[in-house]
Design an enzyme around this catalytic site. Sequence first.
Site, short mmCIF file in Angstrom:
data_model
loop_
_atom_site.label_atom_id
_atom_site.label_comp_id
_atom_site.label_asym_id
_atom_site.label_seq_id
_atom_site.Cartn_x
_atom_site.Cartn_y
_atom_site.Cartn_z
N PRO A 8 8.68 -12.47 16.31
CA PRO A 8 8.31 -11.42 17.27
C PRO A 8 8.71 -10.02 16.81
O PRO A 8 9.80 -9.81 16.26
CB PRO A 8 9.07 -11.82 18.54
CG PRO A 8 9.19 -13.31 18.43
CD PRO A 8 9.41 -13.58 16.98
N CYS A 9 7.81 -9.07 17.10
CA CYS A 9 8.02 -7.69 16.63
C CYS A 9 8.32 -6.72 17.77
O CYS A 9 8.47 -5.52 17.54
CB CYS A 9 6.79 -7.19 15.87
SG CYS A 9 5.32 -6.99 16.91
N GLN A 10 8.43 -7.22 19.00
CA GLN A 10 8.55 -6.31 20.15
C GLN A 10 9.74 -5.36 20.05
O GLN A 10 9.68 -4.23 20.51
CB GLN A 10 8.65 -7.11 21.46
CG GLN A 10 7.34 -7.71 21.90
CD GLN A 10 7.15 -9.11 21.34
OE1 GLN A 10 7.76 -9.46 20.33
NE2 GLN A 10 6.31 -9.90 21.97
N SER A 18 8.56 -2.98 16.52
CA SER A 18 7.33 -2.19 16.41
C SER A 18 7.44 -0.84 17.09
O SER A 18 8.10 -0.68 18.12
CB SER A 18 6.17 -2.98 17.02
OG SER A 18 4.99 -2.20 17.02
#
Length: 281
Positions: A71-73, A76
């Site tokens: 996950p990049c939340q 990003s």
Amino acid sequence: MPTIGSLFAAIGGFDLGFENAGFSTAWQVELNPVNRAVLADRFPHAQRFDDVRECGAHNLTPVDGVTGGFPCQDISLAGARSTNKDKRGLRGERSGLFWEVIRILKEIQPRWVVLENVVNLLAVNDSEDFETVIRALADCGYVGLWRVLNAQYFGVPQQRRRLFLVAGRGQMPPMDLLADAAPVDAISPASSATPWPVPADAWAANTLLANKAGSQIALGCTTFVSEPNRWDQMVKRQRASETDGLCLGLDAANLAEAFSAGNAVVPQVAEWIARKLMSAG
């Protein structure tokens, strides 16, 4: 046939690319039930699990490689007000699931690992998080390389830059992962009928999807609908619906489909990496 296990599988972009290169998907871990339904339809031969935190050597079979776009939340920069100062990085609840990847690597010890994330992983927290990723892999016995790859150079009409990290357990991956067989502008697009390079107004970013939404195919482009052959005028949505059959909005199914496609690893990029690993024997 070499096998892979897919963490954070989404709708199987990594899996499809690796299978096109000659791998077989042994298992997939994906939390989203809609995505798991897609995986079940497209990869009926693979085992599926829903929570990476509950997976390990006790329920995952040994594989030659593990892939994962964790996950990049928390990493990003997507979002108008987001800055690196706002990002928790690997300390965040979502992106911190990277440590589950490390735990699983220690338990099942695959030959290869291929990780994907947004390019901002190189910069978040003054680049300390990327150093942490490299160090964590090294502590597991993995050495390798990383590279930013853009989908537009793999026959996909989309500008999508992503960071890929490829590592082997006690073995460097093929060094030609850092090289290209030809200049990137010589790689043909998906359709031979499409002129190359694609003009700016032909990219998939110009859609009806909400700006800066997770379902948007490409970020950084203002979304609009234009009247055919009349670039100086904008059409009304109702007229567009009646004349061209365009949707007035996204229903739940449309949104789920678009969101999943927008978050998927581009299969052509995954296939290119997988073929390099296949060449290592």
